[in-house]
Motif scaffolding. Structure first.
Motif, mmCIF file in Angstrom:
data_model
loop_
_atom_site.group_PDB
_atom_site.id
_atom_site.type_symbol
_atom_site.label_atom_id
_atom_site.label_comp_id
_atom_site.label_asym_id
_atom_site.label_seq_id
_atom_site.Cartn_x
_atom_site.Cartn_y
_atom_site.Cartn_z
ATOM 1 N N MET A 1 0.842 -1.198 0.000
ATOM 2 C CA MET A 1 0.000 0.000 0.000
ATOM 3 C C MET A 1 0.879 1.250 0.000
ATOM 4 O O MET A 1 1.820 1.349 0.780
ATOM 5 N N GLN A 2 0.579 2.161 -0.903
ATOM 6 C CA GLN A 2 1.372 3.381 -1.002
ATOM 7 C C GLN A 2 1.088 4.302 0.181
ATOM 8 O O GLN A 2 -0.050 4.526 0.560
ATOM 9 N N GLN A 3 2.174 4.810 0.754
ATOM 10 C CA GLN A 3 2.040 5.716 1.883
ATOM 11 C C GLN A 3 2.035 7.164 1.398
ATOM 12 O O GLN A 3 2.729 7.512 0.444
ATOM 13 N N VAL A 4 1.255 7.978 2.068
ATOM 14 C CA VAL A 4 1.057 9.361 1.647
ATOM 15 C C VAL A 4 1.698 10.305 2.652
ATOM 16 O O VAL A 4 1.525 10.152 3.862
ATOM 17 N N ILE A 5 2.456 11.265 2.141
ATOM 18 C CA ILE A 5 2.986 12.342 2.963
ATOM 19 C C ILE A 5 2.613 13.650 2.270
ATOM 20 O O ILE A 5 3.134 13.957 1.196
ATOM 21 N N SER A 6 1.717 14.397 2.862
ATOM 22 C CA SER A 6 1.279 15.667 2.294
ATOM 23 C C SER A 6 1.824 16.809 3.141
ATOM 24 O O SER A 6 1.722 16.771 4.373
ATOM 25 N N VAL A 7 2.393 17.803 2.481
ATOM 26 C CA VAL A 7 2.960 18.937 3.204
ATOM 27 C C VAL A 7 2.537 20.227 2.514
ATOM 28 O O VAL A 7 2.444 20.288 1.288
ATOM 29 N N TRP A 8 2.244 21.235 3.318
ATOM 30 C CA TRP A 8 1.864 22.546 2.809
ATOM 31 C C TRP A 8 2.714 23.615 3.498
ATOM 32 O O TRP A 8 2.971 23.537 4.695
ATOM 33 N N VAL A 35 4.925 5.261 7.807
ATOM 34 C CA VAL A 35 5.526 4.627 8.984
ATOM 35 C C VAL A 35 6.744 5.398 9.473
ATOM 36 O O VAL A 35 7.219 5.168 10.590
ATOM 37 N N PHE A 36 7.258 6.304 8.668
ATOM 38 C CA PHE A 36 8.404 7.113 9.077
ATOM 39 C C PHE A 36 8.020 8.116 10.161
ATOM 40 O O PHE A 36 8.886 8.637 10.859
ATOM 41 N N PHE A 37 6.727 8.419 10.286
ATOM 42 C CA PHE A 37 6.257 9.425 11.235
ATOM 43 C C PHE A 37 5.370 8.788 12.298
ATOM 44 O O PHE A 37 4.387 8.123 11.969
ATOM 45 N N THR A 38 5.713 9.012 13.572
ATOM 46 C CA THR A 38 4.835 8.553 14.641
ATOM 47 C C THR A 38 3.694 9.533 14.859
ATOM 48 O O THR A 38 2.605 9.148 15.293
ATOM 49 N N GLN A 102 10.373 12.647 -0.435
ATOM 50 C CA GLN A 102 10.321 11.501 -1.337
ATOM 51 C C GLN A 102 11.512 10.569 -1.150
ATOM 52 O O GLN A 102 11.559 9.493 -1.738
ATOM 53 N N SER A 103 12.489 10.987 -0.340
ATOM 54 C CA SER A 103 13.711 10.212 -0.159
ATOM 55 C C SER A 103 13.675 9.422 1.149
ATOM 56 O O SER A 103 13.683 10.016 2.228
ATOM 57 N N PRO A 104 13.664 8.087 1.092
ATOM 58 C CA PRO A 104 13.704 7.282 2.325
ATOM 59 C C PRO A 104 14.948 7.566 3.161
ATOM 60 O O PRO A 104 14.887 7.527 4.394
ATOM 61 N N LEU A 105 16.061 7.858 2.510
ATOM 62 C CA LEU A 105 17.290 8.168 3.245
ATOM 63 C C LEU A 105 17.111 9.419 4.087
ATOM 64 O O LEU A 105 17.461 9.445 5.276
ATOM 65 N N LEU A 106 16.535 10.468 3.507
ATOM 66 C CA LEU A 106 16.352 11.721 4.232
ATOM 67 C C LEU A 106 15.243 11.610 5.273
ATOM 68 O O LEU A 106 15.282 12.276 6.304
ATOM 69 N N LEU A 107 14.264 10.748 5.015
ATOM 70 C CA LEU A 107 13.165 10.569 5.967
ATOM 71 C C LEU A 107 13.630 9.940 7.280
ATOM 72 O O LEU A 107 12.936 10.009 8.287
ATOM 73 N N SER A 108 14.805 9.342 7.265
ATOM 74 C CA SER A 108 15.342 8.744 8.484
ATOM 75 C C SER A 108 16.181 9.725 9.288
ATOM 76 O O SER A 108 16.700 9.376 10.350
#
Length: 208
Positions: A1-8, A35-38, A102-108
């Motif tokens: 399932m695709q995960q969504v991250i929306s930012v404004w 899942v990167f964000f609690t 959009q970068s898993p590396l930066l999301l960590s």
């Protein structure tokens, strides 16, 4: 399932240091099921210099393994009263964050989470990410209170009612006060008591 991250990036406001000096900050709203964000929903305010700090930290922490997008160029003639310049800068800041997320590396990267979901200053974000504070990254994020998540229409309506675009958003800017307010709410709520760990974070002199 695709995960969504929306930012404004929106709601530019002039903040005044004193009678002669002022700057502009922007509200960053995040809504995600990743899942990167609690914390799945948040609102903070950041100024342009903090975006510059974030890019520098992400570049250093990624050891050049990620190609970072560019920020809007710094304009020496940027005016706090120029609507077009403000709109263009906001759009550029939002594109920057959208590409970063959009970068898993930066999301960590802890600095990214502190930037997006806490109201700590640059120095305290850096100290927290390096483990030099009494509170962890997760505690700093969770203790940054959230009020209702406004839609663009609700935000505009709220702004029209207040009639003061320069009003200070102290609940976001002063993290120590926000931490204490959150703790007080949890202590008075019958179904949600503050934990001993949260109390230590909120009482820490480093949490401003």
């Amino acid at each position: 399932m695709q995960q969504v991250i929306s930012v404004w990036v929106r709601d530019p406001r002039i903040q005044k240091n004193d009678f002669w000096h002022a700057y502009m900050d922007y509200e960053i709203c995040l809504h995600t099921d990743s899942v990167f964000f609690t914390k799945k929903m948040s609102r903070v305010r950041r100024r342009f210099s903090e975006f510059v700090w974030l890019r520098q930290r992400l570049q250093a922490n990624s050891m050049l393994m990620a190609q970072l997008p560019q920020l809007p160029p710094k304009n020496p003639f940027f005016s706090l009263n120029n609507a077009q310049q403000i709109s263009e800068r906001m759009a550029g800041l939002q594109r920057f964050l959208e590409q970063i997320l959009q970068s898993p590396l930066l999301l960590s990267d802890s600095c990214l989470h502190l930037f997006l979901q806490s109201q700590l200053s640059m120095a305290k974000m850096e100290a927290c990410a390096e483990g030099r504070t009494r509170y962890s990254v997760a505690q700093a994020v969770q203790c940054c209170g959230i009020r209702r998540f406004l839609s663009q229409e609700a935000l505009q309506k709220d702004s029209n009612i207040s009639g003061d675009s320069d009003s200070d958003s102290s609940d976001c800017r002063d993290s120590e006060s926000q931490f204490k307010e959150d703790l007080a709410l949890k202590q008075t709520s019958p179904d949600h008591e503050g934990t001993e760990q949260e109390q230590r974070v909120c009482s820490s002199p480093d949490s401003a």
